[in-house]
Design an enzyme around this catalytic site. Structure first.
Site, mmCIF file in Angstrom:
data_model
loop_
_atom_site.group_PDB
_atom_site.id
_atom_site.type_symbol
_atom_site.label_atom_id
_atom_site.label_comp_id
_atom_site.label_asym_id
_atom_site.label_seq_id
_atom_site.Cartn_x
_atom_site.Cartn_y
_atom_site.Cartn_z
ATOM 1 N N ASP A 56 0.835 -1.207 0.000
ATOM 2 C CA ASP A 56 0.000 0.000 0.000
ATOM 3 C C ASP A 56 0.870 1.258 0.000
ATOM 4 O O ASP A 56 2.101 1.207 0.033
ATOM 5 C CB ASP A 56 -0.967 -0.013 1.186
ATOM 6 C CG ASP A 56 -0.249 -0.154 2.521
ATOM 7 O OD1 ASP A 56 0.907 0.295 2.615
ATOM 8 O OD2 ASP A 56 -0.832 -0.727 3.461
ATOM 9 N N LEU A 57 0.216 2.396 -0.023
ATOM 10 C CA LEU A 57 0.888 3.685 -0.201
ATOM 11 C C LEU A 57 1.928 3.951 0.884
ATOM 12 O O LEU A 57 3.012 4.467 0.607
ATOM 13 C CB LEU A 57 -0.155 4.805 -0.216
ATOM 14 C CG LEU A 57 0.355 6.233 -0.470
ATOM 15 C CD1 LEU A 57 0.872 6.367 -1.885
ATOM 16 C CD2 LEU A 57 -0.747 7.250 -0.192
#
Length: 396
Positions: free
Chosen positions: A131-132
């Site tokens: 994820d980010l």
């Protein structure tokens, strides 16, 4: 999939044959989803989604179903771009930094992993996602079948993470994760968590935890640790299967060698798509730059020749006893100069000159002794040649 203008067109509409035409025939062609997955467009599930969106076409006609077989010579396009023949499987290690989205296109306009990759790489897809706000090892490949096999929970490939979390917990609470846990209706399998370090603060503690799991579901590490009252503020993936992050710099990508792919992942790759050779095709620019920077430094530090290399002089601290110098061997005897007269060798055939005998203690007086010493030959200083006793060596 190279277009041949002389080939026959069995389907007037330009649509390749479907499985319904001859479901048992292997010679009819290859399923379009499998072919595009091998070509690196995406996994089979991704290809099915592209087909549902009308972005895949065969011979100029958009497909409506993935139940289509492509024959040799058919032209397959994705978003209007012709898909080439599948190349052998390739695999890359990438150190993903924080702030990149693991996708090819982001509707929100955020920076993506694939836009940050250096030039010279083929079309790649990710094995799973980070994820980010996560970082660490991300595997990239051009083989969709390999990506699907490695990221599938059924394969059970080990993923290892290192998480920094805020809160308090004990090793006993982490050990209960080995039996699995259900969070918000989602069942997670066995997870091994080890408490590495805990630093107490005023309002809580910062913990470092090593997490090992086999499924890799969406945000699995964060959600499981949150169920224990921990808030993860940093997550690093250290290893994916037999491949580790190692010393890979942030943002650097490195290709896995063909030999490693054959030894570790042959069961997940089509035999026709296995790579050959021993060395990878791609060389990291960052690694080349490091080697170029290290070469001049090594050349300056190395001596030009062995003769110039001198051993370092040993130093002693104050008050330490120094080693005694080695004893010098006894010097050879000095030779006399040629100008000095040499003692002549006595001829054994010539009788010795009579020498006055030493006076016996029974008779003789002082005059007899003086007569003996007065008859000795003159010395070298007096201009004569001195004869030495018989017991002395003839030469020095």
């Amino acid at each position: 999939m190279v277009h041949d203008p002389l080939r026959t067109q069995p389907h007037a509409s330009g649509q390749a044959g479907t499985d319904a035409d001859d479901p048992d025939s292997e010679a009819a062609g290859e399923r379009v989803a499998k072919l595009l997955a091998r070509a690196g467009v995406g996994s089979r599930r991704d290809v099915e989604r592209l087909i549902a969106e009308g972005r895949v076409a065969v011979n100029g006609r958009a497909l409506e179903t993935p139940a289509v077989k492509v024959e040799a010579g058919d032209i397959v396009t994705v978003d209007g771009e012709v898909v080439g023949e599948p190349e052998p499987a390739r695999l890359f290690r990438y150190h993903k930094p924080v702030g990149l989205v693991t996708t090819h296109k982001d509707p929100a306009g955020r920076p993506t992993v694939f836009a940050a990759l250096p030039e010279g790489l083929p079309r790649l897809i990710s094995v799973g996602r980070l994820d980010l706000s996560s970082e660490g090892l991300l595997l990239l490949t051009n083989d969709g079948e390999l990506a699907r096999a490695l990221e599938s929970p059924a394969t059970g490939i080990v993923r290892r993470y290192r998480a920094r979390a805020y809160g308090r917990t004990t090793q006993a609470a982490l050990d209960r994760l080995k039996d699995g846990v259900t969070v918000d209706g989602v069942r997670y399998g066995a997870i091994e968590a080890r408490l590495d370090k805990a630093k107490e603060g005023r309002e809580g503690a910062n913990l470092w935890i090593t997490v090992t799991l086999h499924e890799g579901k969406n945000r699995e590490v964060r959600r499981v640790l949150e169920s224990l009252g921990l808030k993860v503020n940093r997550l690093i993936r250290l290893a994916y299967g037999p491949l580790a992050l190692g010393t890979l710099d942030v943002g650097e990508v490195e290709e896995v060698g063909p030999r490693v792919i054959r030894e570790q992942f042959a069961a997940h790759i089509d035999p026709a798509n296995l790579p050959t050779g021993e060395r990878p095709q791609y060389r990291s620019p960052a690694k080349k730059a490091r080697r170029a920077a290290q070469a001049p430094a090594a050349a300056e530090s190395a001596p030009e020749s062995r003769s110039e290399a001198k051993p370092a002089k040993k130093t002693y601290k104050a008050g330490w006893a120094k080693a005694k110098p080695k004893a010098r061997p006894h010097p050879p005897p000095k030779r006399k100069s040629s100008a000095a007269p040499q003692a002549p060798l006595r001829d054994s055939t010539r009788p010795r000159e009579a020498v006055a005998e030493r006076p016996s203690p029974q008779g003789g007086g002082a005059n007899q002794g003086r007569q003996r010493f007065s008859q000795r030959p003159p010395s070298a200083k007096e201009g004569g040649v001195r004869s030495f006793p018989r017991t002395w060596p003839r030469t020095w």
